[in-house]
Design a protein around this motif. Structure first.
Motif, PDB file in Angstrom:
ATOM      1  N   THR A  94      37.751  49.671  28.000  1.00  0.00           N
ATOM      2  CA  THR A  94      36.726  48.902  27.313  1.00  0.00           C
ATOM      3  C   THR A  94      35.934  48.223  28.432  1.00  0.00           C
ATOM      4  O   THR A  94      36.305  48.328  29.603  1.00  0.00           O
ATOM      5  N   ARG A  95      34.908  47.483  28.060  1.00  0.00           N
ATOM      6  CA  ARG A  95      34.168  46.794  29.108  1.00  0.00           C
ATOM      7  C   ARG A  95      35.014  45.716  29.793  1.00  0.00           C
ATOM      8  O   ARG A  95      34.790  45.377  30.941  1.00  0.00           O
ATOM      9  N   LEU A  96      35.991  45.213  29.068  1.00  0.00           N
ATOM     10  CA  LEU A  96      36.875  44.214  29.679  1.00  0.00           C
ATOM     11  C   LEU A  96      37.768  44.851  30.744  1.00  0.00           C
ATOM     12  O   LEU A  96      37.826  44.370  31.877  1.00  0.00           O
ATOM     13  N   THR A  97      38.450  45.935  30.388  1.00  0.00           N
ATOM     14  CA  THR A  97      39.351  46.536  31.380  1.00  0.00           C
ATOM     15  C   THR A  97      38.537  47.147  32.522  1.00  0.00           C
ATOM     16  O   THR A  97      38.966  47.143  33.668  1.00  0.00           O
ATOM     17  N   HIS A  98      37.346  47.642  32.211  1.00  0.00           N
ATOM     18  CA  HIS A  98      36.452  48.118  33.273  1.00  0.00           C
ATOM     19  C   HIS A  98      36.161  46.980  34.255  1.00  0.00           C
ATOM     20  O   HIS A  98      36.291  47.151  35.469  1.00  0.00           O
ATOM     21  N   SER A  99      35.793  45.827  33.719  1.00  0.00           N
ATOM     22  CA  SER A  99      35.443  44.692  34.584  1.00  0.00           C
ATOM     23  C   SER A  99      36.641  44.264  35.436  1.00  0.00           C
ATOM     24  O   SER A  99      36.480  43.888  36.598  1.00  0.00           O
ATOM     25  N   ALA A 125      31.734  39.127  35.934  1.00  0.00           N
ATOM     26  CA  ALA A 125      30.556  38.760  35.140  1.00  0.00           C
ATOM     27  C   ALA A 125      29.518  39.873  35.047  1.00  0.00           C
ATOM     28  O   ALA A 125      28.580  39.764  34.263  1.00  0.00           O
ATOM     29  N   HIS A 126      29.691  40.950  35.827  1.00  0.00           N
ATOM     30  CA  HIS A 126      28.563  41.875  35.998  1.00  0.00           C
ATOM     31  C   HIS A 126      28.117  42.544  34.703  1.00  0.00           C
ATOM     32  O   HIS A 126      26.965  42.935  34.582  1.00  0.00           O
ATOM     33  N   ASP A 127      28.998  42.671  33.717  1.00  0.00           N
ATOM     34  CA  ASP A 127      28.618  43.348  32.469  1.00  0.00           C
ATOM     35  C   ASP A 127      28.552  42.394  31.269  1.00  0.00           C
ATOM     36  O   ASP A 127      28.533  42.853  30.125  1.00  0.00           O
ATOM     37  N   LEU A 128      28.514  41.104  31.509  1.00  0.00           N
ATOM     38  CA  LEU A 128      28.552  40.143  30.392  1.00  0.00           C
ATOM     39  C   LEU A 128      27.387  40.331  29.420  1.00  0.00           C
ATOM     40  O   LEU A 128      27.482  39.996  28.248  1.00  0.00           O
ATOM     41  N   ALA A 156      31.765  48.519  44.001  1.00  0.00           N
ATOM     42  CA  ALA A 156      33.069  48.565  43.327  1.00  0.00           C
ATOM     43  C   ALA A 156      32.895  49.009  41.875  1.00  0.00           C
ATOM     44  O   ALA A 156      33.737  49.717  41.318  1.00  0.00           O
ATOM     45  N   ASP A 157      31.790  48.617  41.256  1.00  0.00           N
ATOM     46  CA  ASP A 157      31.458  49.035  39.893  1.00  0.00           C
ATOM     47  C   ASP A 157      31.385  50.564  39.839  1.00  0.00           C
ATOM     48  O   ASP A 157      31.993  51.215  38.990  1.00  0.00           O
ATOM     49  N   GLU A 158      30.666  51.132  40.796  1.00  0.00           N
ATOM     50  CA  GLU A 158      30.493  52.583  40.876  1.00  0.00           C
ATOM     51  C   GLU A 158      31.841  53.291  41.067  1.00  0.00           C
ATOM     52  O   GLU A 158      32.133  54.278  40.394  1.00  0.00           O
TER      53      GLU A 158
HETATM   54 MG    MG Z   1      29.942  48.018  35.106  1.00  0.00          MG
END
Ligand code: MG
Length: 393
Positions: A66-71, A98-101, A192-194
């Motif tokens: 999910t976006r949480l576990t991704h973050s 915070a990058h995807d908030l 790191a996101d990538e």
């Molecule tokens: Mg991201």
């Protein structure tokens, strides 16, 4: 003194911070960036990430990101590299968390649909929305709106920005106009996101059966590591083969990132975050060989996974949900929750229709996948859009 590890000269540090929008006394037992990180973890927007799509809609299966576990994965990768490079670890972590908030429900399909709906009213960029969440939308503190984060955290959250929007952001937007760099912690969180999404999307894509190991062998990065694992452990179960391969891929990317960034830093020899900002290009990056491999994998995922017929089908449904929710609430703000209704009225008085549109976009962007689906079904009676959307990229 707190147990903060020694920092390199080029790292962000409390004493060189450009500060907060609303000045506050320094924290007693934490650094400024630890405080930022803690505020992010306690925010409402952070908890919402749990029910927002990364690629697969949250109730497709319990094991997808999910976006949480991704973050969290982004933060983990970024922190490892930050420590190795002598960067400010809590700041790196804060930016990563915070990058995807500001992300909408339904991943990029949701973001694109909301951008389309907002095209006459300034558009919608999830990056900019993440900044809006931490600057304006969170309602947590008596003394100020938002989370009142440091300049450095906000600088990191705002990865990209159009020149037009940059002009409205003052000091924070200036680097997009001048072609300057953010601090190294921000550069790192971005890469790191990538690394995180390329690798976990391989795992999730295989789990969903939308891509195959055979197909992935077309990419150099997967091919090299999968072949090595198969040779060394011929009897491995498919699950362990995939995990061992992905683990080695991440290791190679991180190792290369550390080595190449170290060399870049040594060559440029910046002695403060301010000198980093004035450099013509970023210092955190892959070697050209590994960078090419990473881009090849990203291309593979774009064509084979994100544009997979099943994913595109799900995207169309998701886009319909977001577009319809926007049209309904923009046409008649009465059903909006109380705080949004008040904000919409006030914004409309000040900025006309565009003001109203922005508040409706805030409301929709803040929705989780399941909340958006529930609202859509309640308001339209359309039950065709079932939660089992099968993948949204
Ligand atoms: Mg991201």
């Amino acid at each position: 003194m707190t147990g903060i590890p020694p920092l390199a000269d080029y790292a962000a540090r409390d004493t060189a911070s450009r500060g907060r929008r609303y000045p506050e006394p320094p924290p007693n037992y934490r650094s400024e960036y630890q405080r930022d990180r803690d505020r992010i973890i306690h925010s409402t927007a952070f908890r919402r990430l749990m029910y927002k799509t990364q690629v697969f809609v949250y109730d497709e299966g319990d094991l997808y990101r999910t976006r949480l576990t991704h973050s969290l994965e982004v933060a983990q990768i970024a922190r490892s590299v930050a420590v190795a490079l002598g960067l400010n670890e809590p700041l790196t972590e804060a930016i990563a968390l915070a990058h995807d908030l500001g992300h909408t429900p339904f991943g990029h399909a949701g973001q694109n649909a909301l951008h389309q709906a907002m095209r006459d009213y300034g558009g919608f960029e999830h990056n900019l929305q993440s900044l809006r969440v931490v600057d304006e939308l969170e309602e947590k503190y008596a003394e100020f709106p938002g989370l009142n984060l440091t300049f450095e955290s906000r600088e990191g959250i705002l990865k990209h920005c159009s020149r037009e929007n940059a002009r409205q952001l003052g000091e924070l937007g200036q680097r997009f106009i001048d072609g300057r760099q953010p601090g190294l912690e921000a550069q790192l969180a971005n890469i790191a996101d990538e690394i995180a999404y390329n690798n976990h999307d391989v795992d999730d894509g295989l789990r969903a059966g939308l891509i195959s190991v055979n197909r992935l062998m077309e990419t150099e990065l997967f091919h090299e590591h999968c072949t090595a694992v198969k040779q060394r452990y011929p009897a491995l179960t498919p699950r362990r083969l995939i995990h061992e391969t992905v683990r080695r891929m991440i290791n190679q990317l991180i190792g290369d990132l550390i080595e190449q960034s170290r060399a870049n830093i040594a060559a440029a020899a910046p002695n403060s975050i301010e000198t980093v900002r004035l450099l013509p290009g970023p210092l955190i990056g892959f070697s050209s060989m590994v960078g090419a491999r990473s881009r090849e994998l990203a291309r593979f995922l774009r064509t084979r996974l994100y544009q997979h017929q099943q994913v595109r089908h799900a995207n169309r449904k998701a886009a319909r949900v977001v577009r319809t929710l926007f049209e309904i609430h923009f046409g008649d703000t009465a059903p909006l929750p109380e705080t949004f209704l008040r904000a919409a009225r006030q914004a409309e008085t000040q900025q006309g229709k565009a003001g109203r549109a922005r508040i409706v976009a805030d409301y929709i962007a803040g929705m989780t996948d399941r909340y958006a689906l529930r609202e859509y079904r309640r308001l339209t009676g359309d039950t065709d859009t079932t939660p089992g959307l099968t993948g949204v990229a």
